[in-house]
Design a protein around this motif. Structure first.
Motif, PDB file in Angstrom:
ATOM      1  N   VAL A  86       0.876  -1.195   0.064  1.00  0.00           N
ATOM      2  CA  VAL A  86      -0.112   0.226   0.042  1.00  0.00           C
ATOM      3  C   VAL A  86       1.046   1.232   0.147  1.00  0.00           C
ATOM      4  CG1 VAL A  86      -1.912   1.088   1.280  1.00  0.00           C
ATOM      5  CG2 VAL A  86      -1.653  -1.189   1.141  1.00  0.00           C
ATOM      6  N   LYS A  87       0.927   2.035  -0.972  1.00  0.00           N
ATOM      7  CA  LYS A  87       1.788   3.175  -1.048  1.00  0.00           C
ATOM      8  C   LYS A  87       1.221   4.554  -0.856  1.00  0.00           C
ATOM      9  CE  LYS A  87       4.872   1.130  -3.421  1.00  0.00           C
ATOM     10  NZ  LYS A  87       6.224   0.709  -3.035  1.00  0.00           N
ATOM     11  N   LYS A  88       0.103   4.390  -0.443  1.00  0.00           N
ATOM     12  CA  LYS A  88      -0.717   5.699   0.068  1.00  0.00           C
ATOM     13  C   LYS A  88      -1.815   5.423   0.574  1.00  0.00           C
ATOM     14  CE  LYS A  88      -1.903  10.359  -1.275  1.00  0.00           C
ATOM     15  NZ  LYS A  88      -1.946  11.590  -2.644  1.00  0.00           N
ATOM     16  N   ALA A  89      -2.667   6.265   1.535  1.00  0.00           N
ATOM     17  CA  ALA A  89      -3.755   5.991   1.896  1.00  0.00           C
ATOM     18  C   ALA A  89      -4.419   7.589   1.982  1.00  0.00           C
ATOM     19  CB  ALA A  89      -3.843   5.604   3.319  1.00  0.00           C
ATOM     20  N   ASP A  90      -5.772   7.586   1.433  1.00  0.00           N
ATOM     21  CA  ASP A  90      -6.602   8.653   1.606  1.00  0.00           C
ATOM     22  C   ASP A  90      -7.555   8.321   2.833  1.00  0.00           C
ATOM     23  OD1 ASP A  90      -8.401  10.812   1.519  1.00  0.00           O
ATOM     24  OD2 ASP A  90      -8.962  10.522  -0.486  1.00  0.00           O
ATOM     25  N   LEU A  91      -7.250   8.932   4.039  1.00  0.00           N
ATOM     26  CA  LEU A  91      -8.047   8.635   5.010  1.00  0.00           C
ATOM     27  C   LEU A  91      -9.543   9.223   5.130  1.00  0.00           C
ATOM     28  CD1 LEU A  91      -5.681   8.138   8.008  1.00  0.00           C
ATOM     29  CD2 LEU A  91      -6.470   6.613   6.436  1.00  0.00           C
ATOM     30  N   ARG A  92      -9.486  10.635   4.289  1.00  0.00           N
ATOM     31  CA  ARG A  92     -10.856  11.171   4.298  1.00  0.00           C
ATOM     32  C   ARG A  92     -11.795  10.609   3.069  1.00  0.00           C
ATOM     33  NH1 ARG A  92     -11.037  13.959   8.957  1.00  0.00           N
ATOM     34  NH2 ARG A  92      -9.587  15.631   9.407  1.00  0.00           N
ATOM     35  N   GLY A  93     -10.963  10.194   2.160  1.00  0.00           N
ATOM     36  CA  GLY A  93     -11.822   9.627   1.204  1.00  0.00           C
ATOM     37  C   GLY A  93     -12.007   7.948   1.379  1.00  0.00           C
ATOM     38  N   LEU A 262       1.021   6.923   4.991  1.00  0.00           N
ATOM     39  CA  LEU A 262       0.155   7.610   5.723  1.00  0.00           C
ATOM     40  C   LEU A 262       0.421   9.281   5.818  1.00  0.00           C
ATOM     41  CD1 LEU A 262      -0.192   5.177   8.818  1.00  0.00           C
ATOM     42  CD2 LEU A 262      -2.068   5.667   7.234  1.00  0.00           C
ATOM     43  N   HIS A 263       1.481   9.712   5.237  1.00  0.00           N
ATOM     44  CA  HIS A 263       1.669  11.268   4.973  1.00  0.00           C
ATOM     45  C   HIS A 263       0.709  11.650   4.298  1.00  0.00           C
ATOM     46  CE1 HIS A 263       6.509  10.718   5.774  1.00  0.00           C
ATOM     47  NE2 HIS A 263       5.632  10.445   6.977  1.00  0.00           N
ATOM     48  N   GLY A 264       0.360  12.906   4.706  1.00  0.00           N
ATOM     49  CA  GLY A 264      -0.552  13.673   3.871  1.00  0.00           C
ATOM     50  C   GLY A 264      -2.039  13.745   4.532  1.00  0.00           C
TER      51      GLY A 264
END
Length: 415
Positions: A86-93, A262-264
């Motif tokens: 998993v390279k990136k997570a958009d926790l809001r979306g 999890l950055h961003g």
């Protein structure tokens, strides 16, 4: 998301992630569980990587894999996607971006991505002086066990659990060993204090290891100042067979939480992922964390946060995260929060070391039985704060003070 069947994503295929999945399945929550793991291997017994010695065998890799594998729940609602990062997570979306280029939407997320070894030397070049290794994964262990079986001279940077267990293992394989601890006086000093660390340093030396501390150790650390370039004709792997002539240098100097993906998201990632007593990530409904990466309120040090990298902690917090997810999805059973009894144990050169409670918080220590100069005859230590016992350590080749140690544990559990 509004699907009839919610999706629970679990990032991390170690024991914390597996226990979260098992807890969810045990609650019989009507949900689809998808577990993502960087490694291609199913969950395995990570502590066994440094503890078990194997016979020389052409099938060593398969032997280690079979020996350390852990059975997980088999259920149609549970899918493992191993070898998938998993390279990136958009926790809001509520979307995960995978290394494959795919995106996966979820309703609940468990962050169990663990840690990776800290290294002295970063970069794509290969060191011209040593064969550098770290030990965290099953593939690391396959490589290192093979090299130790060849009785290679080995230098180990560090004096924590992994470093000491590796030194003990290497001695069993017949290697000549140098251990380097440039910052502290000896093994486990940050937990047990300088007096015990010096005694353990003497124990390591008594068992045939050249153990260097301070400036003497720093002088032997490899900073890869004269690296050789990568061979661009073929992909470089950290597990390649080492060229002859270069000694083995194993780095066991700590770890770094795997939190970059999890950055961003405006999380507190200063030391892992901050959660509450139920493993919930603040500010994001439906996001939880467990295992080595989770930093939670310490029941043994009120007002403090703790992040522990021990097997039992991963099991306990993984199970709790799974139950908390189940509760958030409507399961009637309510999780009670983290209420652990901190304990850990290891063996180095035949010496059993057991630690309980929170010795780090002590302002004094008391030798209950034994002698710092004769660890083989047993040493039982009580750690005190404001006159009350807050921790205990028991070091012994046998079990001569075991009853007294149990009495200390009983008093600790009343904390």
């Amino acid at each position: 998301m509004t699907n009839a069947e919610p999706v629970v994503g679990i990032v991390g295929s170690g024991i914390a992630g597996l226990r979260a999945a098992n807890a969810l399945l045990a609650c019989q929550v009507d949900a689809k569980i998808v577990l993502f793991g960087d490694e291609a291997h199913p969950t395995y017994n990570r502590p066994g990587l440094t503890k078990n010695r194997y016979p020389a065998s052409g099938d060593l890799a398969s032997l280690i894999t079979r020996d350390l594998q852990i059975a997980g729940a088999e259920n149609g609602a549970f899918t493992r996607r191993l070898g998938t990062s998993v390279k990136k997570a958009d926790l809001r979306g509520k979307v995960l971006h995978l290394g494959t280029g795919e995106t996966v939407a979820y309703d609940r997320l468990v962050i169990a991505s663990g840690v990776r070894p800290r290294t002295l030397f970063e970069g794509g070049a290969e060191c011209g002086s040593h064969v550098h290794r770290t030990l965290r994964s099953l593939d690391d262990a396959r490589s290192i066990h093979r090299e130790l079986q060849q009785r290679r001279d080995v230098t180990i940077a560090g004096a924590g659990f992994v470093a000491c267990e590796l030194a003990s293992l290497a001695r069993e394989y017949g290697c000549q060993i140098v251990m380097l601890e440039s910052v502290r006086n000896g093994p486990f000093e940050s937990i047990l204090g300088s007096d015990i660390a010096r005694a353990l340093g003497r124990w390591v030396r008594q068992n045939g290891v050249e153990f260097l501390t301070g400036a003497a150790a720093a002088d032997h650390l490899c900073n890869a100042a004269n690296p050789i370039s990568e061979n661009t004709g073929a992909p470089k792997t950290s597990h390649a067979v080492p060229p002859s002539g270069r000694p083995l240098f194993i780095e066991a100097i700590g770890s770094v939480p795997n939190a970059e993906w999890l950055h961003g998201n405006r999380l507190d990632l200063s030391d892992g992922v901050r959660v509450d007593m139920l493993m919930r990530v603040a500010g994001y409904d439906g996001v939880f964390a467990s295992g080595d990466i989770a930093r939670y309120p310490d029941p043994w040090a009120v007002g403090s946060l703790t992040r522990k990298e021990f097997w039992k902690n991963a099991i306990d917090t993984g199970t709790l995260a799974g139950k908390s997810v189940a509760s958030s999805l409507g399961h009637k059973a309510k999780p009670s929060g983290i209420r652990y009894f901190p304990s850990m144990a290891t063996d180095i050169f035949g010496l059993r070391i057991q630690i309980a409670g929170n010795p780090r918080s002590a302002d004094s220590m008391e030798i209950v039985n034994g002698d710092l100069g004769r660890l083989e005859n047993g040493l039982l230590v009580s750690y005190l704060r404001d006159g009350s016992t807050v921790g205990a350590a028991y070091l012994d080749v046998g079990a001569r003070f075991n009853r007294r140690y149990i009495e200390l544990l009983t008093s600790l559990k009343k904390h």
